[in-house]
Design a protein around this motif. Structure first.
Motif, PDB file in Angstrom:
ATOM      1  N   GLN A 158     -48.125 -11.792   9.769  1.00  0.00           N
ATOM      2  CA  GLN A 158     -49.016 -11.539   8.697  1.00  0.00           C
ATOM      3  C   GLN A 158     -50.221 -10.491   9.344  1.00  0.00           C
ATOM      4  O   GLN A 158     -50.628  -9.683   8.699  1.00  0.00           O
ATOM      5  CB  GLN A 158     -49.981 -12.694   8.280  1.00  0.00           C
ATOM      6  CG  GLN A 158     -49.072 -13.849   7.512  1.00  0.00           C
ATOM      7  CD  GLN A 158     -50.169 -14.800   6.741  1.00  0.00           C
ATOM      8  OE1 GLN A 158     -51.070 -14.667   6.170  1.00  0.00           O
ATOM      9  NE2 GLN A 158     -49.528 -15.903   6.635  1.00  0.00           N
ATOM     10  N   PHE A 159     -50.527 -10.648  10.542  1.00  0.00           N
ATOM     11  CA  PHE A 159     -51.395  -9.923  11.123  1.00  0.00           C
ATOM     12  C   PHE A 159     -50.868  -8.391  11.442  1.00  0.00           C
ATOM     13  O   PHE A 159     -51.324  -7.485  11.165  1.00  0.00           O
ATOM     14  CB  PHE A 159     -51.933 -10.281  12.601  1.00  0.00           C
ATOM     15  CG  PHE A 159     -52.342  -9.346  13.386  1.00  0.00           C
ATOM     16  CD1 PHE A 159     -53.790  -9.299  13.321  1.00  0.00           C
ATOM     17  CD2 PHE A 159     -51.819  -8.681  14.261  1.00  0.00           C
ATOM     18  CE1 PHE A 159     -54.327  -8.077  14.231  1.00  0.00           C
ATOM     19  CE2 PHE A 159     -52.506  -7.557  15.070  1.00  0.00           C
ATOM     20  CZ  PHE A 159     -54.003  -7.547  14.957  1.00  0.00           C
ATOM     21  N   CYS A 160     -49.647  -8.394  11.707  1.00  0.00           N
ATOM     22  CA  CYS A 160     -48.793  -7.037  11.945  1.00  0.00           C
ATOM     23  C   CYS A 160     -48.559  -6.419  10.737  1.00  0.00           C
ATOM     24  O   CYS A 160     -48.836  -5.144  10.552  1.00  0.00           O
ATOM     25  CB  CYS A 160     -47.479  -7.326  12.626  1.00  0.00           C
ATOM     26  SG  CYS A 160     -47.426  -7.834  14.233  1.00  0.00           S
ATOM     27  N   ILE A 161     -48.302  -7.083   9.581  1.00  0.00           N
ATOM     28  CA  ILE A 161     -48.078  -6.317   8.415  1.00  0.00           C
ATOM     29  C   ILE A 161     -49.465  -5.983   7.751  1.00  0.00           C
ATOM     30  O   ILE A 161     -49.779  -4.729   7.105  1.00  0.00           O
ATOM     31  CB  ILE A 161     -47.566  -7.219   7.058  1.00  0.00           C
ATOM     32  CG1 ILE A 161     -46.008  -7.253   7.635  1.00  0.00           C
ATOM     33  CG2 ILE A 161     -47.515  -6.637   5.770  1.00  0.00           C
ATOM     34  CD1 ILE A 161     -45.214  -8.095   6.835  1.00  0.00           C
ATOM     35  N   ALA A 162     -50.602  -6.634   7.658  1.00  0.00           N
ATOM     36  CA  ALA A 162     -51.983  -6.300   7.542  1.00  0.00           C
ATOM     37  C   ALA A 162     -52.687  -5.145   8.187  1.00  0.00           C
ATOM     38  O   ALA A 162     -53.404  -4.295   7.574  1.00  0.00           O
ATOM     39  CB  ALA A 162     -52.730  -7.567   7.344  1.00  0.00           C
ATOM     40  N   ARG A 163     -52.042  -5.248   9.467  1.00  0.00           N
ATOM     41  CA  ARG A 163     -53.021  -4.094  10.048  1.00  0.00           C
ATOM     42  C   ARG A 163     -51.946  -3.049  10.422  1.00  0.00           C
ATOM     43  O   ARG A 163     -52.430  -1.901  11.294  1.00  0.00           O
ATOM     44  CB  ARG A 163     -53.361  -4.665  11.779  1.00  0.00           C
ATOM     45  CG  ARG A 163     -54.663  -5.451  11.581  1.00  0.00           C
ATOM     46  CD  ARG A 163     -55.740  -4.277  11.632  1.00  0.00           C
ATOM     47  NE  ARG A 163     -57.144  -4.928  11.680  1.00  0.00           N
ATOM     48  CZ  ARG A 163     -57.863  -5.036  12.685  1.00  0.00           C
ATOM     49  NH1 ARG A 163     -57.399  -4.863  13.781  1.00  0.00           N
ATOM     50  NH2 ARG A 163     -59.124  -5.466  12.336  1.00  0.00           N
ATOM     51  N   THR A 164     -50.757  -3.046   9.981  1.00  0.00           N
ATOM     52  CA  THR A 164     -49.593  -1.985  10.162  1.00  0.00           C
ATOM     53  C   THR A 164     -49.225  -1.853  11.469  1.00  0.00           C
ATOM     54  O   THR A 164     -49.021  -0.687  11.942  1.00  0.00           O
ATOM     55  CB  THR A 164     -50.102  -0.576   9.578  1.00  0.00           C
ATOM     56  OG1 THR A 164     -51.312  -0.153  10.114  1.00  0.00           O
ATOM     57  CG2 THR A 164     -50.433  -0.796   8.000  1.00  0.00           C
ATOM     58  N   TRP A 165     -49.375  -3.013  12.275  1.00  0.00           N
ATOM     59  CA  TRP A 165     -49.002  -2.865  13.613  1.00  0.00           C
ATOM     60  C   TRP A 165     -47.394  -3.184  13.786  1.00  0.00           C
ATOM     61  O   TRP A 165     -46.928  -3.917  14.329  1.00  0.00           O
ATOM     62  CB  TRP A 165     -49.772  -3.758  14.421  1.00  0.00           C
ATOM     63  CG  TRP A 165     -50.916  -3.379  14.819  1.00  0.00           C
ATOM     64  CD1 TRP A 165     -51.938  -2.345  14.184  1.00  0.00           C
ATOM     65  CD2 TRP A 165     -51.739  -3.980  15.872  1.00  0.00           C
ATOM     66  NE1 TRP A 165     -53.246  -2.482  14.580  1.00  0.00           N
ATOM     67  CE2 TRP A 165     -53.220  -3.304  15.812  1.00  0.00           C
ATOM     68  CE3 TRP A 165     -51.856  -4.613  16.916  1.00  0.00           C
ATOM     69  CZ2 TRP A 165     -54.154  -3.493  16.742  1.00  0.00           C
ATOM     70  CZ3 TRP A 165     -52.650  -5.049  17.867  1.00  0.00           C
ATOM     71  CH2 TRP A 165     -54.084  -4.506  17.656  1.00  0.00           C
ATOM     72  N   ILE A 195     -36.358 -11.930   8.673  1.00  0.00           N
ATOM     73  CA  ILE A 195     -36.730 -11.765   7.378  1.00  0.00           C
ATOM     74  C   ILE A 195     -38.223 -11.097   7.362  1.00  0.00           C
ATOM     75  O   ILE A 195     -38.398  -9.819   6.666  1.00  0.00           O
ATOM     76  CB  ILE A 195     -37.130 -12.900   6.475  1.00  0.00           C
ATOM     77  CG1 ILE A 195     -35.739 -13.545   5.976  1.00  0.00           C
ATOM     78  CG2 ILE A 195     -37.740 -12.656   4.991  1.00  0.00           C
ATOM     79  CD1 ILE A 195     -35.692 -15.042   5.309  1.00  0.00           C
ATOM     80  N   ASN A 196     -38.981 -11.632   8.284  1.00  0.00           N
ATOM     81  CA  ASN A 196     -40.246 -10.797   8.679  1.00  0.00           C
ATOM     82  C   ASN A 196     -39.953  -9.423   9.166  1.00  0.00           C
ATOM     83  O   ASN A 196     -40.778  -8.596   8.960  1.00  0.00           O
ATOM     84  CB  ASN A 196     -41.049 -11.623   9.706  1.00  0.00           C
ATOM     85  CG  ASN A 196     -41.669 -12.943   9.172  1.00  0.00           C
ATOM     86  OD1 ASN A 196     -42.166 -12.891   8.196  1.00  0.00           O
ATOM     87  ND2 ASN A 196     -41.635 -13.864  10.036  1.00  0.00           N
ATOM     88  N   GLU A 197     -39.018  -9.236  10.175  1.00  0.00           N
ATOM     89  CA  GLU A 197     -38.459  -7.907  10.485  1.00  0.00           C
ATOM     90  C   GLU A 197     -38.237  -6.929   9.296  1.00  0.00           C
ATOM     91  O   GLU A 197     -38.417  -5.723   9.399  1.00  0.00           O
ATOM     92  CB  GLU A 197     -37.413  -8.068  11.400  1.00  0.00           C
ATOM     93  CG  GLU A 197     -36.858  -6.583  11.770  1.00  0.00           C
ATOM     94  CD  GLU A 197     -35.664  -6.989  12.826  1.00  0.00           C
ATOM     95  OE1 GLU A 197     -34.995  -5.895  13.033  1.00  0.00           O
ATOM     96  OE2 GLU A 197     -35.441  -7.991  13.141  1.00  0.00           O
ATOM     97  N   GLY A 198     -37.588  -7.461   8.413  1.00  0.00           N
ATOM     98  CA  GLY A 198     -37.124  -6.864   7.051  1.00  0.00           C
ATOM     99  C   GLY A 198     -38.296  -6.351   6.293  1.00  0.00           C
ATOM    100  O   GLY A 198     -38.242  -5.333   5.833  1.00  0.00           O
TER     101      GLY A 198
END
Length: 287
Positions: free
Chosen positions: A134-141, A170-173
């Motif tokens: 959730q952090f990586c997607i929200a912060r675009t990391w 799935i998260n990777e996707g």
């Protein structure tokens, strides 16, 4: 003081006083005494760390004392519990503050994850993974998220944690989808769905179907997108996941709009000009 210094060797970057207390058994007075001796650094108020050379020295002493496994486990469980406490905030009005706090601890969270994939139970890994992605997607990391995925798959497969592996894929996707890498996203959706089906993880299957639907949607294949979305909708409805059901209703509306109003059949599929930025902040070079 020696025991606290040894156990601080497992930290990765500065940590807060509550973390230091939980992981090392430190007290504020012990930490002040170590700081006065220049054994630890205090880069900002209320946070403590070790210089890299001091960490190497402390790690040698930790190994000699036979305390490394206990210190690593204490470090892991502290940050699992900490990130679990942040998960609700990531979906609420305090999201920006929660993201900032996670960014401050990201070195320790990454260290906890690397320990966990070799030693932790599926339940603890799932909650930690939810917070990380959730952090990586929200912060675009995305680079960090994809790197953690790459280094984790072999260990999870070796330990037979196929449910965690399915969610990881799935998260990777989803990150590939946000980057516009639709072929990779579609592959991850299919692989993740198969893994989750074997584990009878309907929540994971529903997420994989939604990911597949978004790939078809951005490729202008609206009938396939709608079919997959309805499958995901029915699974989430059966699970009582009403937040997901509401999101899927909205996405179904987008599909209907594009199919019946715009209908760009034959046109080039959508490709973002840059990665989606939920916070409208570009990551720095260091990030």
């Amino acid at each position: 003081e020696q025991k606290v210094l040894r156990r601080l060797a497992v930290i990765a970057g500065p940590i807060s006083l509550p973390a230091a207390e939980a992981i090392t058994g430190a007290t504020p007075s012990i930490l002040r005494a170590l700081a006065d001796k220049s054994m630890i650094v205090v880069p900002e108020m209320g946070r403590y760390g070790l210089h890299c050379l001091m960490r190497a020295f402390a790690l040698e002493r930790l190994l000699e004392a036979g305390e490394l496994p206990d210190a690593q486990e204490a470090h892991f469980h502290y940050f699992v519990n900490w990130i679990e406490s942040k998960l609700p905030e990531l979906r609420e009005v305090n999201q920006r503050l929660a993201l900032q706090q996670i960014a401050e601890e990201i070195g320790n969270i990454r260290a906890a994850w690397r320990y966990g994939i070799e030693n932790a139970t599926a339940g603890h890994l799932t909650s930690l993974m939810d917070g990380i992605y959730q952090f990586c997607i929200a912060r675009t990391w995305y680079a960090m998220g994809l790197e953690l995925s790459a280094v984790s798959k072999a260990a999870l497969a070796r330990r037979g944690l196929n449910g965690v592996l399915g969610q990881l894929v799935i998260n990777e996707g989803f990150m590939h989808h946000h980057l516009g890498n639709y072929d990779q996203a579609g592959y991850c959706a299919e692989e993740g769905r198969l893994l989750c089906e074997r584990e009878r993880d309907n929540c994971g299957v529903a997420r994989a179907l939604f990911l597949s639907s978004t790939v078809h949607y951005d490729s202008n294949h609206y009938d396939q997108a709608e079919h997959l979305l309805i499958e995901s909708f029915n699974l989430n409805r059966g699970l009582g996941n009403w937040e997901a059901v509401a999101d899927l209703h909205l996405f179904l509306g987008h599909i209907i709009d594009y199919r019946t109003i715009y209908a760009p059949e034959g046109e080039a599929r959508h490709k973002p000009t840059c990665s989606f930025e939920f916070e409208h902040e570009r990551p720095t070079a260091a990030q």
